[in-house]
Design an enzyme around this catalytic site. Structure first.
Site, mmCIF file in Angstrom:
data_model
loop_
_atom_site.group_PDB
_atom_site.id
_atom_site.type_symbol
_atom_site.label_atom_id
_atom_site.label_comp_id
_atom_site.label_asym_id
_atom_site.label_seq_id
_atom_site.Cartn_x
_atom_site.Cartn_y
_atom_site.Cartn_z
ATOM 1 N N GLU A 1 -4.975 5.025 -2.068
ATOM 2 C CA GLU A 1 -3.668 4.788 -2.685
ATOM 3 C C GLU A 1 -3.566 5.566 -3.983
ATOM 4 O O GLU A 1 -4.530 5.640 -4.742
ATOM 5 C CB GLU A 1 -3.450 3.301 -3.046
ATOM 6 C CG GLU A 1 -3.135 2.401 -1.894
ATOM 7 C CD GLU A 1 -3.009 0.934 -2.305
ATOM 8 O OE1 GLU A 1 -2.627 0.659 -3.465
ATOM 9 O OE2 GLU A 1 -3.306 0.078 -1.467
ATOM 10 N N ARG B 1 -1.722 4.719 6.746
ATOM 11 C CA ARG B 1 -2.588 3.570 6.455
ATOM 12 C C ARG B 1 -1.754 2.295 6.401
ATOM 13 O O ARG B 1 -0.783 2.219 5.658
ATOM 14 C CB ARG B 1 -3.303 3.793 5.113
ATOM 15 C CG ARG B 1 -4.107 2.613 4.645
ATOM 16 C CD ARG B 1 -4.878 2.873 3.344
ATOM 17 N NE ARG B 1 -5.506 1.628 2.947
ATOM 18 C CZ ARG B 1 -5.321 0.998 1.780
ATOM 19 N NH1 ARG B 1 -4.550 1.524 0.846
ATOM 20 N NH2 ARG B 1 -5.893 -0.146 1.537
ATOM 21 N N GLU C 1 -9.137 -3.611 -2.347
ATOM 22 C CA GLU C 1 -9.137 -4.086 -3.732
ATOM 23 C C GLU C 1 -9.612 -5.525 -3.915
ATOM 24 O O GLU C 1 -8.823 -6.384 -4.371
ATOM 25 C CB GLU C 1 -7.730 -3.935 -4.337
ATOM 26 C CG GLU C 1 -7.178 -2.536 -4.248
ATOM 27 C CD GLU C 1 -5.862 -2.367 -5.007
ATOM 28 O OE1 GLU C 1 -5.214 -3.385 -5.314
ATOM 29 O OE2 GLU C 1 -5.502 -1.235 -5.318
ATOM 30 N N HIS D 1 -5.564 -7.035 3.494
ATOM 31 C CA HIS D 1 -4.789 -6.631 2.328
ATOM 32 C C HIS D 1 -4.045 -7.869 1.816
ATOM 33 O O HIS D 1 -2.820 -7.885 1.748
ATOM 34 C CB HIS D 1 -3.852 -5.475 2.676
ATOM 35 C CG HIS D 1 -3.376 -4.674 1.504
ATOM 36 N ND1 HIS D 1 -3.461 -3.298 1.437
ATOM 37 C CD2 HIS D 1 -2.789 -5.060 0.343
ATOM 38 C CE1 HIS D 1 -2.945 -2.879 0.282
ATOM 39 N NE2 HIS D 1 -2.521 -3.926 -0.396
ATOM 40 N N TYR E 1 -4.419 4.389 -9.920
ATOM 41 C CA TYR E 1 -3.085 4.399 -10.517
ATOM 42 C C TYR E 1 -3.093 4.867 -11.967
ATOM 43 O O TYR E 1 -2.262 5.663 -12.369
ATOM 44 C CB TYR E 1 -2.443 3.009 -10.412
ATOM 45 C CG TYR E 1 -2.061 2.678 -8.991
ATOM 46 C CD1 TYR E 1 -0.859 3.137 -8.465
ATOM 47 C CD2 TYR E 1 -2.917 1.972 -8.163
ATOM 48 C CE1 TYR E 1 -0.504 2.878 -7.146
ATOM 49 C CE2 TYR E 1 -2.575 1.708 -6.836
ATOM 50 C CZ TYR E 1 -1.367 2.166 -6.336
ATOM 51 O OH TYR E 1 -1.031 1.920 -5.037
ATOM 52 N N ASN F 1 -8.474 3.422 -4.780
ATOM 53 C CA ASN F 1 -7.068 3.377 -5.163
ATOM 54 C C ASN F 1 -7.000 3.686 -6.643
ATOM 55 O O ASN F 1 -7.637 3.013 -7.448
ATOM 56 C CB ASN F 1 -6.481 1.991 -4.911
ATOM 57 C CG ASN F 1 -6.362 1.685 -3.425
ATOM 58 O OD1 ASN F 1 -6.597 2.548 -2.576
ATOM 59 N ND2 ASN F 1 -5.992 0.458 -3.104
HETATM 60 C C1 PNW Z 1 -2.371 -2.166 -5.458
HETATM 61 N N1 PNW Z 1 -3.445 -4.268 -11.516
HETATM 62 O O1 PNW Z 1 -2.247 -3.331 -6.212
HETATM 63 C C2 PNW Z 1 -2.214 -2.656 -4.021
HETATM 64 O O2 PNW Z 1 -3.210 -2.218 -3.141
HETATM 65 C C3 PNW Z 1 -0.844 -2.459 -3.461
HETATM 66 O O3 PNW Z 1 -0.620 -3.427 -2.491
HETATM 67 C C4 PNW Z 1 0.178 -2.447 -4.562
HETATM 68 O O4 PNW Z 1 1.495 -2.415 -4.094
HETATM 69 C C5 PNW Z 1 -0.117 -1.222 -5.435
HETATM 70 O O5 PNW Z 1 -1.455 -1.247 -5.908
HETATM 71 C C6 PNW Z 1 0.810 -1.059 -6.619
HETATM 72 O O6 PNW Z 1 0.621 -2.091 -7.553
HETATM 73 C C7 PNW Z 1 -2.561 -3.478 -7.535
HETATM 74 O O7 PNW Z 1 -2.844 -5.191 -12.097
HETATM 75 C C8 PNW Z 1 -1.913 -4.508 -8.204
HETATM 76 O O8 PNW Z 1 -4.287 -3.569 -12.112
HETATM 77 C C9 PNW Z 1 -2.209 -4.751 -9.515
HETATM 78 C C10 PNW Z 1 -3.165 -3.996 -10.164
HETATM 79 C C11 PNW Z 1 -3.830 -2.969 -9.500
HETATM 80 C C12 PNW Z 1 -3.514 -2.713 -8.171
#
Ligand code: PNW
Length: 444
Positions: free
Chosen positions: A351, A75, A163, A118, A295, A293
């Site tokens: 992601e 991707r 996002e 992006h 995390y 995505n």
């Molecule tokens: C995503 N937050 O970004 C992006 O899609 C990527 O480009 C990035 O490198 C990756 O996650 C890791 O951070 C985010 O503050 C950036 O919650 C910040 C947040 C969430 C996603």
């Protein structure tokens, strides 16, 4: 031991500004991220994407790495200012890079999964009001149409936006991402125009072009939990969930904005005049898949200091190098919620990954146990979710390479490949080796 089906797609992901570098090559003009990163105080250490991983010049080498991982798909995103360096001015040389990249991937049997946007908005578009201007939808459509026309033959799946919450809220409300504004009215307007341009691109692709590759949108979602049973913490969590998740999920899947959040934004001085008749029908146009995505979870408590009366609470969970809670169980709950409340579309995890303080050893290895176990835990969860019929069709590990981590610059390493930014030499980390094992065995 759990098995992934034969047709489950394993991949890895990147984005243009974070890896390409070569910001002045082949007619590219600046994006808002070039401007932002060159503004003192905005990015850690004054880092910029000027060189990044120099992927623009080293993509052949990076394809070799992707091949060695054994993944099914890769991707990446397209830098809009390479393709339209000036308003209305198409730059075939900029497009040629992505054609070459996608073609080479296909030759190697790796499926290109392409994100149109992006975050690297051309500076020229920003100067005309950027995403706050409803005209931005037309600029985006011109870009999207060219990408569809030139690349559809060599692309397997399309994502319109990555996002939109980050673009709108981090860029225009919190001010920590480009272009660094702090204006709630602008932020919700930007969110609306992003979503609208998504709907328009999907409509154009399916109804006008009658093309048939899967097309969808990617949202960043975090399941939100109140830090206690206190009413105030529940309210705070409700607000944060509305801000982060529902403000995007509801329009895309229900064709409406959440009323409680409209009331909250209204109380904070916002109007909704930017919503025109028919907009929400377009925003909620059916797609072919839903990209998530993931995390971390969010633990939230009440705070009188914030306009939305929330703040992030201290948690005792194990954390990644970003200080983000490692929370595979909450990931599981998130998927159930998406299924129950929003959609039965195929889900792709577009992601998932983690930053850690990696050490490059003398022998060229990186023993990133933390990342390895993070990936294992989330893949185990996905395998279990699919046993339960949750229909997750693919997983993209963020990221192929250590790269420009936005406001954190090069300090935060998300890669499964270590990049020495002085020499541009790449080193495959232990997490990548473990991922390859899982991908090849299709079991965990
Ligand atoms: C995503 N937050 O970004 C992006 O899609 C990527 O480009 C990035 O490198 C990756 O996650 C890791 O951070 C985010 O503050 C950036 O919650 C910040 C947040 C969430 C996603």
């Amino acid at each position: 031991m759990q098995r992934f089906k034969e047709d489950f797609i394993f991949g890895t992901a990147t984005s243009s500004y974070q890896i390409e570098g070569a910001v002045n090559e082949a007619g590219r003009t600046p994006s808002i991220w070039d401007t932002f990163s060159l503004t003192p105080g905005k990015v850690n250490n004054g880092d910029t994407g000027d060189v990044a991983c120099d992927h623009y010049n080293r993509f052949e080498e990076d394809i070799e790495i992707i091949k060695s991982l054994g993944v099914d798909s890769y991707r990446f995103s397209i830098a809009w200012p390479r393709v339209f360096p000036h308003e209305g001015q198409y730059n075939p040389e900029g497009m040629a890079f992505y054609k070459r990249l996608a073609t080479r991937l296909k030759e190697e049997g790796i499926r290109p999964f392409v994100t149109l946007y992006h975050w690297d908005l051309p500076q020229w578009a920003y100067e005309k009001g950027g995403w706050t201007n409803r005209e931005s939808i037309n600029w985006f459509m011109e870009f999207a149409e060219k990408c569809f026309e030139e690349l559809d033959d060599v692309v397997d799946m399309w994502i319109t936006h990555n996002e939109p919450w980050c673009v709108a809220m981090l860029g225009y409300y919190e001010g920590v991402h480009a272009p660094g504004h702090q204006n709630l009215q602008e932020a919700i307007q930007v969110a609306h125009h992003l979503l609208l341009s998504h709907g328009m691109a999907v409509q154009y692709y399916k109804e006008t072009l009658k093309k048939d590759k899967p097309i969808g949108i990617t949202l960043n979602l975090s399941p939100v939990y109140p830090a206690s049973v206190e009413e105030m913490d529940y309210t705070a969590a409700q607000h944060f969930d509305g801000y982060l998740n529902r403000w995007f999920l509801d329009p895309v899947f229900k064709g409406s904005y959440p009323e409680d959040m409209k009331a909250l934004y209204g109380k904070n001085g916002c109007d909704f005049d930017f919503i025109h008749d028919g907009d929400l029908e377009l925003i909620s146009i059916p797609c072919d898949f839903f990209g998530i995505n993931f995390y971390n979870r969010a633990l939230i408590e009440a705070s009188a200091d914030h306009p939305f009366l929330y703040q992030h609470a201290e948690s005792d969970y194990p954390k990644t190098g970003m200080g983000w809670d490692i929370s595979p169980n909450e990931f599981r709950e998130l998927i159930y919620r998406v299924r129950e409340d929003y959609t039965r579309l195929p889900i792709f995890i577009t992601e998932n990954g983690a930053a850690f303080d990696d050490q490059l050893e003398e022998d060229g290895t990186v023993k990133d146990e933390g990342r390895k176990s993070y990936v294992e835990q989330h893949l185990e969860t996905i395998a279990a979710l699919n046993e339960e019929g949750m229909g997750i069709q693919g997983y993209y590990l963020w990221s192929l390479l250590d790269n420009f981590e936005w406001a954190f610059g090069y300090d935060k390493r998300f890669g499964i490949t270590y990049v020495d930014f002085k020499t541009q030499k790449r080193y495959v980390k232990d997490s990548a080796k473990r991922y390859t094992e899982i991908v090849r065995a299709r079991t965990i």
